[in-house]
Design a protein around this motif. Sequence first.
Motif, PDB file in Angstrom:
ATOM      1  N   LEU A  10      -5.215  35.152 101.864  1.00 34.72           N
ATOM      2  CA  LEU A  10      -5.346  33.861 102.152  1.00 34.72           C
ATOM      3  C   LEU A  10      -4.044  33.195 102.161  1.00 34.72           C
ATOM      4  N   GLN A  11      -3.779  32.363 103.113  1.00 30.66           N
ATOM      5  CA  GLN A  11      -2.277  31.500 103.129  1.00 30.66           C
ATOM      6  C   GLN A  11      -2.491  30.204 102.559  1.00 30.66           C
ATOM      7  N   ILE A  12      -2.050  30.238 101.321  1.00 27.62           N
ATOM      8  CA  ILE A  12      -2.170  28.895 100.593  1.00 27.62           C
ATOM      9  C   ILE A  12      -1.294  27.904 101.040  1.00 27.62           C
ATOM     10  N   ARG A  13      -1.800  26.886 101.442  1.00 25.21           N
ATOM     11  CA  ARG A  13      -0.722  25.537 101.892  1.00 25.21           C
ATOM     12  C   ARG A  13      -1.380  24.439 101.468  1.00 25.21           C
ATOM     13  N   PRO A  14      -0.345  23.312 101.982  1.00 25.40           N
ATOM     14  CA  PRO A  14      -0.957  21.977 101.723  1.00 25.40           C
ATOM     15  C   PRO A  14      -2.124  21.630 102.463  1.00 25.40           C
ATOM     16  N   THR A  17      -5.694  24.755 100.190  1.00 29.23           N
ATOM     17  CA  THR A  17      -5.327  24.567  98.924  1.00 29.23           C
ATOM     18  C   THR A  17      -6.074  25.566  98.030  1.00 29.23           C
ATOM     19  N   LEU A  18      -5.542  25.858  96.826  1.00 31.02           N
ATOM     20  CA  LEU A  18      -6.455  26.790  96.145  1.00 31.02           C
ATOM     21  C   LEU A  18      -7.681  26.386  95.588  1.00 31.02           C
ATOM     22  N   GLN A  19      -8.089  25.103  95.725  1.00 28.00           N
ATOM     23  CA  GLN A  19      -9.198  24.596  95.662  1.00 28.00           C
ATOM     24  C   GLN A  19     -10.244  25.163  96.967  1.00 28.00           C
ATOM     25  N   ASP A  20      -9.632  25.012  97.976  1.00 29.12           N
ATOM     26  CA  ASP A  20     -10.030  25.506  99.292  1.00 29.12           C
ATOM     27  C   ASP A  20     -10.391  26.858  98.977  1.00 29.12           C
ATOM     28  N   ASP A  61       2.573  24.921  92.752  1.00 30.14           N
ATOM     29  CA  ASP A  61       2.774  23.986  93.469  1.00 30.14           C
ATOM     30  C   ASP A  61       1.733  22.803  93.549  1.00 30.14           C
ATOM     31  N   PRO A  62       2.193  21.534  93.263  1.00 29.04           N
ATOM     32  CA  PRO A  62       0.948  20.589  93.249  1.00 29.04           C
ATOM     33  C   PRO A  62       0.474  20.313  94.744  1.00 29.04           C
ATOM     34  N   ASP A  63       1.294  20.560  95.782  1.00 24.75           N
ATOM     35  CA  ASP A  63       0.778  20.485  97.089  1.00 24.75           C
ATOM     36  C   ASP A  63      -0.231  21.624  97.510  1.00 24.75           C
ATOM     37  N   ARG A  64      -0.160  22.741  96.657  1.00 25.80           N
ATOM     38  CA  ARG A  64      -1.291  23.919  96.931  1.00 25.80           C
ATOM     39  C   ARG A  64      -2.146  23.808  96.018  1.00 25.80           C
ATOM     40  N   GLY A  65      -2.326  22.892  95.349  1.00 24.00           N
ATOM     41  CA  GLY A  65      -3.569  22.724  94.524  1.00 24.00           C
ATOM     42  C   GLY A  65      -3.104  22.667  92.669  1.00 24.00           C
ATOM     43  N   GLY A  66      -2.013  22.942  92.745  1.00 23.68           N
ATOM     44  CA  GLY A  66      -1.386  22.897  91.051  1.00 23.68           C
ATOM     45  C   GLY A  66      -2.386  23.929  90.187  1.00 23.68           C
TER      46      GLY A  66
END
Length: 775
Positions: A10-14, A17-20, A61-66
Amino acid sequence: MRTPVSTYRLQIRPGFTLQDAAQAVPYLKSLGVDWIYLSPILTAEQGSDHGYDVTDPSAIDPDRGGPEGLLAASAAAREAGMGVLVDIVPNHVGVATPAQNPWWWSLLKEGRQSPYAQAFDVDWDFGGGRVRLPVLGEDSDLDALEIRDGELRYYDHRFPLAEGTYTAGDSAADDPRAVHDRQHYELIGWRRADTDLNYRRFFAVNSLAGIRVELPEVFDEAHAEVVRWFRDGLVDGLRIDHPDGLADPAGYLHRLREVTGGSYLLIEKILEPGEVLPAGFECEGTTGYDALADVDRVFVDAAGQGGLDALDAELRGGQVADYEEMIRGTKRRITDGILHSEMLRLARLVPAGAGLTQDAAADALSEIIAAFPVYRSYLPEGADVLREACELAVRRRPDLADAVGALLPHLLDADAELGLRFQQTSGMVMAKGVEDTAFFRYTRLGTLTEVGADPTEFAVAPGEFHTRMARRQAELPLSMTTLSTHDTKRSEDTRARISVLAELAPEWQASLRRLQKLAPLPDGPLANLLWQAVAGVWPADRDRLQSYAQKAAREAGNSTDWIDPDEAFEAKLAAAVDAAFDNPAVTAELESLVALLAPYGAVNSLGAKLVQLTMPGVPDVYQGTEFWDRSLTDPDNRRPFDFGERQRALAALDAGERPASYLDDAAKLLVTSRALRLRRDRPELFTGYTPVTATGAAAAHLLAFDRGTSSAPGAVTLATRLPRGLEQRGGWQDTAIQLASAMTDELTGNTYGPGRVAVGEVLRDYPVALLAPVA
């Protein structure tokens, strides 16, 4: 140690996110995935989609879900009985925006007195005690400097001011140039990066600065957050980015194994043909490019080599491409160009007793690196590789015999800085000179120029493939296998379609000639590359193809390049791409070609997918590739995709619907899900490896193997290879295999055997089959 049966990248990005990722877990569980596999999640340059430019290794990264995002993703995986693999980046950090990286900001502000000075690999003496930053348009642009809000500014660039170097209101200190001269950094013209840089980078990327994780205190601070993941039970394994850039890869892996409690580790290591991992590496294997190369080539028709070689020579004005000489030239282009700073740094380390000038040392070092057959030697284990490279360098350049002879004993000394840094540098040159240059020049068949592959190996016969798989089962049973990644030059389905050209060399030759007449491009090898790529992904939108064409041409560096683009050539290149959309004759030619390639390409794709998912190793599925995915090099292969569409299609399959044909997205989803589920739910069927021999007229068109043992039959994979030739032969006819027991095809539900079974009967609905012993 907990180990995965399979993974899903999975490509985690803004935008995802990790929540996604947590929300996607139920679908991935249903798909049959065992572990989720996350791209880098530590704090990266704001707006970064890939995450390899980490700016703060102390936090997610907070932009990736923190941290709450990782907690959610891990909890979802745990609830589903799945594991978590995370990609980490130990070699470098992102420094594009100094204010975002507290380590780099401190270095620039405090220089050698910074607590992070030891973390970065800076040649302070060469820079006169300052870090050189290649950000200016020209050196004369220092006139554009200004002091604002207690910082030195150059347009949008912000830099810190050292204590005592500026006092607001002091007219004597108000000259920004004078203030700049007092700093621990020096802003220089961007073109000087090739020769005057004094900090280690990731390859030739000025905005990625190398860090020294070989130092225990740097390792500890850089990995504190990663260690927490294991202490808190959030993560089960790690993928290590670019280990060849590290001073001591073996020592790093040993330390990482310790601090993560003996966890599962994979390294992004490119293994050249015949190369094996060093014995001292504490890891389970690689990220799978070596497996990708084998799978691709077993679906390429060896008989097509002559025709494609002839076409390639024609496009080169009658010259036969000499790959060895080509990569020597492209590597020297790198050592004498964008990585010359690194070669000069090595030359500065040559002892005076060697009797070499800096230029002579740099020349000899560059020739040795250009002769390297692998990415890196791991001294003392790789001493023979280094000696052989020196011998080849002297054969190529007899005038360097004395210089090479003087350098060799110093390069063999792994404890000396020269020997250590040489090992860190050779992989940089290989990656930039081969993967990122020669692979865009050696264009006879795009399938072959993939990351981790030797493009001179045209095809692999089934017998050789079986030998390699048996070795993989014996030596690297937990190493990853893959077909597509975030770094592949072309996705699996694009390559599978391009591979068909080996079965259609005369037709391709005629088609390319017509395309060159209709949309002429004055660079024959690039035209070959371009139209293969367009045919491989068609239909595609204009912007995607224009972006790819420009990148490919600049990477090749023959007719244009990144530093000084040739506007006239690039206009012709853009016109050729536009012609695919705007010129009816070009469109018709392209669509006729694709209509010929597509059905055979789909057969290749399904075969490659099933083989990769069932062969020895831990199979990874790159995000979205359970549907057809025809992508080109990044960023094209990182485009968003629709999980919901895939989830609905999987539910339909599970409800009893069947794909209308093997050309549908649902057919690839069927193959992917059934293979993943069988591996996860019946692991006892995947413990060995034995070739399955076919008899009959079309036996050469079947790739088949049994993953069981002599005492316990396992899952049997059947895959069609060279489908055009099979069709011309008249199909499977009397081709058959022997089954020792009754087996059910996981794709159709049909049961066969025991005894002789007709291949044509098993492969009536799909060009592949996955047989499992009747429970």
